[in-house]
Design an enzyme around this catalytic site. Sequence first.
Site, PDB file in Angstrom:
ATOM      1  N   THR A  46       0.832  -1.209   0.000  1.00  0.00           N
ATOM      2  CA  THR A  46       0.000   0.000   0.000  1.00  0.00           C
ATOM      3  C   THR A  46       0.863   1.253   0.000  1.00  0.00           C
ATOM      4  O   THR A  46       0.559   2.238  -0.691  1.00  0.00           O
ATOM      5  CB  THR A  46      -0.921   0.004   1.229  1.00  0.00           C
ATOM      6  N   THR A  47       1.956   1.228   0.762  1.00  0.00           N
ATOM      7  CA  THR A  47       2.841   2.382   0.874  1.00  0.00           C
ATOM      8  C   THR A  47       3.465   2.749  -0.465  1.00  0.00           C
ATOM      9  O   THR A  47       3.839   3.903  -0.693  1.00  0.00           O
ATOM     10  CB  THR A  47       3.944   2.099   1.914  1.00  0.00           C
ATOM     11  N   TYR A 109     -13.168  -3.079   0.350  1.00  0.00           N
ATOM     12  CA  TYR A 109     -14.453  -2.566  -0.137  1.00  0.00           C
ATOM     13  C   TYR A 109     -15.582  -3.587  -0.160  1.00  0.00           C
ATOM     14  O   TYR A 109     -16.697  -3.296   0.300  1.00  0.00           O
ATOM     15  CB  TYR A 109     -14.316  -1.938  -1.537  1.00  0.00           C
ATOM     16  N   TYR A 135      -2.201 -10.081   5.112  1.00  0.00           N
ATOM     17  CA  TYR A 135      -2.127  -8.690   5.553  1.00  0.00           C
ATOM     18  C   TYR A 135      -3.504  -8.256   6.019  1.00  0.00           C
ATOM     19  O   TYR A 135      -4.438  -8.182   5.226  1.00  0.00           O
ATOM     20  CB  TYR A 135      -1.617  -7.807   4.411  1.00  0.00           C
ATOM     21  N   ARG A 140      -8.081   0.194   6.243  1.00  0.00           N
ATOM     22  CA  ARG A 140      -8.074   0.413   4.797  1.00  0.00           C
ATOM     23  C   ARG A 140      -9.063  -0.485   4.056  1.00  0.00           C
ATOM     24  O   ARG A 140      -9.639  -0.084   3.053  1.00  0.00           O
ATOM     25  CB  ARG A 140      -6.669   0.192   4.225  1.00  0.00           C
ATOM     26  N   LYS A 164       0.999  -9.953   8.351  1.00  0.00           N
ATOM     27  CA  LYS A 164       1.277  -8.560   8.703  1.00  0.00           C
ATOM     28  C   LYS A 164       0.006  -8.042   9.366  1.00  0.00           C
ATOM     29  O   LYS A 164      -1.015  -7.860   8.698  1.00  0.00           O
ATOM     30  CB  LYS A 164       1.640  -7.753   7.462  1.00  0.00           C
ATOM     31  N   ILE A 206       6.849  -4.710   9.269  1.00  0.00           N
ATOM     32  CA  ILE A 206       6.928  -4.169   7.920  1.00  0.00           C
ATOM     33  C   ILE A 206       6.583  -2.699   8.067  1.00  0.00           C
ATOM     34  O   ILE A 206       5.439  -2.337   8.310  1.00  0.00           O
ATOM     35  CB  ILE A 206       6.000  -4.895   6.939  1.00  0.00           C
TER      36      ILE A 206
END
Length: 292
Positions: A46-47, A109, A135, A140, A164, A206
Amino acid sequence: MNKFYGTGVAIITPFQADGQVDYDALGRVINHLIDGGVEYLVSLGTTGESATLSNEERKQVWAFTSGVVKGRVGLVAGIGGNNTHEVVEQVKQFDTTGYDAILSASPHYNKPTQEGIYQHYKAIAQAATLPIILYNVPSRTGSNVNADTVVRLAHDFKNIIGIKEAGGNFDQINQIMRDKPADFLMISGDDPVTLPMMALGGVGVISVTGNVLPRQTSDMVRLCLEGNYKAAQIIHSGLIDFTRLMFVEGSPAGAKTALKHLGICEDHLRLPLVQVSAGTTGKIAAELKKFI
């Protein structure tokens, strides 16, 4: 799996002013992190603003990153999404050269049930030739991967090697740690709670903050792995204000601003993300001076 003990960094993707990927800057970021002593890198999590890159751009970034790393540290690819069929196809087509694992976020979503999340990861695990790191990031995705689902996946698929965890729910972390297979890895996905997660048996982080301060982040994590929490807490406390600034106006905007001050890359982002405000920029610059 020892490659994933310690500090991983979710690498930012530098952009030029016209929005194109800045590969020269990406090379500088990668070497900055390796020189800073991190154990592994995550490309296009995502980063890395992966949601705004095309399929072709993602392939180019993965290949470039592998070529710069050249096996010097572990390397993980972020491959996820909310269309299971599409994710599975990406996993099948992924060029694994130089990569050690895949990090895959729970579907966003759609808000699937726990059975839907299980079946999503089952399909990925059955398609993958690399180990899978789950993850969980409810802030998010809009849904949580419950402890029971994590434990079920960990026991059912040997190539699902860890998670994660960025949910911030320590009751859930406790349950996973109690019920997981012995070799299943608990990895912090949230910089501010890395130390307490490692005290419960986590193996590292992470990190986003590690993009800017890889040495301090990896030193703290190594101290935790050694059981020296007193020394680790000193570093942890020193990073609190800086880490807060990394997220106050969204990630990775804060990290890119700090990296610009270090002369490593510019702070351009792709919409809908934007640069941090002038006020936050000043605070980041002031806080960064404490470490350089």
